[in-house]
Design an enzyme around this catalytic site. Structure first.
Site, PDB file in Angstrom:
ATOM      1  N   GLY A  96       0.820  -1.212   0.000  1.00 13.02           N
ATOM      2  CA  GLY A  96       0.000   0.000   0.000  1.00 13.02           C
ATOM      3  C   GLY A  96       0.853   1.260   0.000  1.00 13.02           C
ATOM      4  O   GLY A  96       1.957   1.284   0.552  1.00 13.02           O
ATOM      5  N   ARG A 114       1.327  -5.667  -5.071  1.00 12.09           N
ATOM      6  CA  ARG A 114       1.353  -6.607  -3.945  1.00 12.09           C
ATOM      7  C   ARG A 114       1.806  -8.010  -4.342  1.00 12.09           C
ATOM      8  O   ARG A 114       1.518  -8.975  -3.645  1.00 12.09           O
ATOM      9  CB  ARG A 114      -0.032  -6.675  -3.299  1.00 12.09           C
ATOM     10  N   ASP A 128       5.070  -7.810   5.509  1.00 13.80           N
ATOM     11  CA  ASP A 128       5.086  -8.925   4.554  1.00 13.80           C
ATOM     12  C   ASP A 128       6.181  -8.726   3.504  1.00 13.80           C
ATOM     13  O   ASP A 128       6.914  -9.663   3.179  1.00 13.80           O
ATOM     14  CB  ASP A 128       3.733  -9.031   3.829  1.00 13.80           C
ATOM     15  N   LYS A 162       8.038   0.641   5.668  1.00 18.62           N
ATOM     16  CA  LYS A 162       6.928   1.474   5.189  1.00 18.62           C
ATOM     17  C   LYS A 162       5.610   0.910   5.656  1.00 18.62           C
ATOM     18  O   LYS A 162       5.442  -0.313   5.667  1.00 18.62           O
ATOM     19  CB  LYS A 162       6.964   1.462   3.653  1.00 18.62           C
ATOM     20  N   THR A 163       4.693   1.687   6.058  1.00 13.58           N
ATOM     21  CA  THR A 163       3.256   1.392   6.121  1.00 13.58           C
ATOM     22  C   THR A 163       2.563   2.447   6.965  1.00 13.58           C
ATOM     23  O   THR A 163       3.030   2.773   8.062  1.00 13.58           O
ATOM     24  CB  THR A 163       2.888  -0.004   6.649  1.00 13.58           C
ATOM     25  N   ASP A 223      -0.002   1.918   8.421  1.00 16.01           N
ATOM     26  CA  ASP A 223      -0.640   1.205   9.536  1.00 16.01           C
ATOM     27  C   ASP A 223       0.140   1.323  10.844  1.00 16.01           C
ATOM     28  O   ASP A 223      -0.405   1.084  11.914  1.00 16.01           O
ATOM     29  CB  ASP A 223      -0.793  -0.283   9.190  1.00 16.01           C
TER      30      ASP A 223
HETATM   31  P1  FBP Z   1       0.556  -1.919   3.613  1.00 17.70           P
HETATM   32  O1  FBP Z   1       0.543  -2.753   4.846  1.00 17.70           O
HETATM   33  O2  FBP Z   1       0.941  -2.657   2.399  1.00 17.70           O
HETATM   34  O3  FBP Z   1       1.355  -0.677   3.822  1.00 17.70           O
HETATM   35  O4  FBP Z   1      -0.923  -1.396   3.316  1.00 17.70           O
HETATM   36  C1  FBP Z   1      -1.693  -0.833   4.274  1.00 17.70           C
HETATM   37  C2  FBP Z   1      -3.107  -0.561   3.829  1.00 17.70           C
HETATM   38  O5  FBP Z   1      -3.280   0.814   3.540  1.00 17.70           O
HETATM   39  C3  FBP Z   1      -4.088  -1.038   4.887  1.00 17.70           C
HETATM   40  O6  FBP Z   1      -4.300  -0.033   5.839  1.00 17.70           O
HETATM   41  C4  FBP Z   1      -5.302  -1.393   4.071  1.00 17.70           C
HETATM   42  O7  FBP Z   1      -6.083  -2.378   4.703  1.00 17.70           O
HETATM   43  C5  FBP Z   1      -4.705  -1.929   2.815  1.00 17.70           C
HETATM   44  O8  FBP Z   1      -3.451  -1.298   2.659  1.00 17.70           O
HETATM   45  C6  FBP Z   1      -5.566  -1.704   1.605  1.00 17.70           C
HETATM   46  O9  FBP Z   1      -4.866  -2.110   0.494  1.00 17.70           O
HETATM   47  P2  FBP Z   1      -5.437  -2.095  -0.982  1.00 17.70           P
HETATM   48  O10 FBP Z   1      -5.706  -0.662  -1.341  1.00 17.70           O
HETATM   49  O11 FBP Z   1      -4.359  -2.713  -1.793  1.00 17.70           O
HETATM   50  O12 FBP Z   1      -6.695  -2.903  -0.941  1.00 17.70           O
END
Ligand code: FBP
Length: 545
Positions: free
Chosen positions: A77, A141, A172, A198-199, A201
């Site tokens: 993300g 992803r 991941d 990165k994230t 979250d």
């Molecule tokens: P990452 O862990 O890859 O940084 O992504 C976080 C996130 O923004 C989550 O908060 C959310 O659940 C998810 O990605 C949504 O991803 P996508 O837009 O690919 O469905």
């Protein structure tokens, strides 16, 4: 590309670096390390990258490192500041040797496997300095975990003369970076792999990583929006706003936003799990707060809901765990959606089937179907905010009949996630990300692989930040994913005995009973330091000595 005035003015911002990275570095190595759990198993799985020391950079006298081309991948993300990690890396490798080239693999790890790339030139990088988004090379992803993928990646790395690959990702993706580093080390291919945390979250943190990048900007962006809603709410005094906030598993985003905006209610998934709360108990808690405020004439309020809540309700968590195992069975691969749901239901225990059947159809379908490539339930697609407000309305109707509530309950719903993932990085994220990228170039220069780029002491001014690297294996343990036990980086959930949650818990009753909203306003890039340069409240509370 047409640019906004902010973009133009912001392009010339020179991110700050830790003092140690301003010139040549010397490396200080610590003692051998161990993984956070399952040491024997992790050691056996990563014989070439296990046990390496934590390293710290200090000012040195001679620049280390020969010429090397570098590849970079944005994975998962979006998170504000990704472009600054790349610009820091670009400037870092150019400072080592102006002949060094940086290649970006397109649309995530898939770009490495499929040989899709672009050279990051000075002109290209200058277009993206201090901007939000991942659009310079895109993200994806694709999971890097098969030998075929590693070998296919090797071909293009060799063709471009790349000696080091930087993977910018969450838990991941950094797990995959570590597996790749181990594979290339075992094969003696001479390709280094470095990760960057990165994230938005905020769940990629531990004793070595203080915060993942993007959390600062994303939570400030959401808090601005929540504050604006709170002010509207307090002006009109007629709506309850149910606001779901991104954060796939952990509730760090919701908690940080609560600390910044002081809503009437903020649910914290980790607490729900610890208390073993049922959906009905959560609904009753909200309904009681609504009723108590109504009794004082306040038929309005704000509720923050972490995106991952549903997965933490113990009965639903058990259901998801069994669904994950069932959905990993090979026979589901060729099935259509309805067939998969029927198949899954026929394999559930009686207890889990009862929970499945008790959920609204849309939610149950979501739990039984789409997983992301890492096997995660796509919680951002589940409308928990609507589920909860509907159930609260039903509960209030019942309470009304029993004479326990009289008031009006009008609701509005919001989901904040994508609004913040690509925001222009705050000063903190601009500096932090640039430092992470620059620091990665120094890890490469001193020959490291299987390391995560780490910047610590982040509540101090940037000059005092501590730069270095941590072996990724140090953060690993074994967990069950998609029906298999796998080595993964341990995800950091909200700690109920940690300072941020304790602060929240000590104040939430008052925030529920009264109206204590705080309106943080928009991120500011220029102005007084107490407005522009503050780290998150979570970071400040956690790092408070
Ligand atoms: P990452 O862990 O890859 O940084 O992504 C976080 C996130 O923004 C989550 O908060 C959310 O659940 C998810 O990605 C949504 O991803 P996508 O837009 O690919 O469905």
């Amino acid at each position: 590309m047409e640019k906004s005035s902010l973009q133009i003015a912001r392009a010339s911002y020179q991110p700050k670096l830790p003092k140690a990275l301003l010139g040549p570095v010397a490396v200080q190595e610590g003692a051998p390390t161990q993984s956070v759990g399952d040491q024997a198993e992790i050691k056996a799985l990563f014989p070439n990258t296990y046990g390496m020391p934590v390293v710290e950079f200090v000012p040195g006298t001679r620049q280390t490192g020969a010429a090397v081309n570098v590849g970079v991948i944005l994975s998962g993300g979006q998170a504000p500041g990704g472009h600054n990690v790349i610009s820091g890396l670009f400037d870092g490798i150019k400072a080592l040797n102006p002949q060094n080239k940086l290649y970006g693999f397109l649309m995530g790890p898939g770009g490495l496997v499929d040989h899709k790339y672009v050279e990051i030139t000075p002109e290209l990088i200058d277009e993206y300095r201090n901007t939000g988004g991942f659009d310079i090379i895109g993200s994806g992803r694709t999971k890097l975990e098969e030998v075929d993928q590693f070998e296919s990646g090797l071909q293009i790395l060799r063709q471009l003369g790349i000696g080091a690959l930087v993977i910018i990702g969450g838990d991941d993706s950094n797990t995959n970076a570590c597996v790749l580093a181990e594979y290339y080390a075992a094969k003696k291919y001479g390709i280094q792999v470095i990760g960057c945390p990165k994230t938005i979250d905020g769940d990629l943190k531990n004793a070595q990583i203080e915060t993942s990048f993007g959390f600062d900007t994303a939570t400030k962006t959401y808090s601005e929006l929540i504050g604006n809603i709170e002010r509207d709410c307090n002006s009109a005094r007629k709506y309850w706003h149910f606001i779901k906030l991104m954060g796939r598993s952990a509730s760090h985003i919701a908690l940080e936003c609560a600390l910044q905006t002081q809503p009437n209610i903020c649910l914290v998934s980790e607490e729900v799990e610890a208390l073993g709360q049922s959906l009905d108990e959560i609904v009753s808690y909200i309904a009681d707060v609504v009723a108590a405020r109504a009794a004082k004439g306040m038929n309005f309020g704000t509720v923050l809901i972490p995106e991952g809540l549903i997965e933490f309700i113990p009965s639903i968590k058990k259901l998801i765990a069994q669904l994950n195992d069932v959905l990993a069975l090979p026979e589901t691969k060729e099935m259509g959606r309805s067939e998969t749901i029927d198949f899954a239901k026929s394999h559930l225990s009686a207890e889990n089937l009862a929970v499945f059947n008790s959920l609204p159809v849309g939610v149950a379908r979501q739990l039984a179907l789409d997983r992301d490539p890492h096997g995660n339930v796509q919680v951002s697609l589940i409308e928990t905010e609507k589920l909860l407000s509907t159930m609260v309305a039903q509960k209030l109707e019942k309470m009304k009949k029993e004479g326990l509530y009289s008031g009006k309950f009008s609701t509005l719903h919001h989901f904040f996630g994508y609004e913040g993932r690509c925001a222009a990085p705050s000063n903190f994220d601009a500096d932090y990300c640039y430092s992470l990228g620059y620091n990665a170039s120094r890890l490469i220069a001193c020959g490291k692989t299987g390391y995560m780029s780490v910047i610590r002491n982040t509540t101090a001014p940037a000059a005092e930040w501590i730069a270095g690297g941590v072996p990724i294996t140090m953060m690993m343990n074994l967990e069950r994913r998609s029906g298999k036990v796998k080595p993964v980086i341990r995800k950091a959930l909200v700690e109920l005995d940690g300072a941020p949650f304790k602060y929240f818990a000590a104040h939430r009753e008052r925030w529920a009973a009264e109206t204590c909203f705080v309106y943080p306003g928009a991120i500011q890039y220029w102005g007084p330091s107490e407005v522009c340069d503050q780290p998150t409240k979570t970071l400040k509370l956690e790092q408070q000595k």
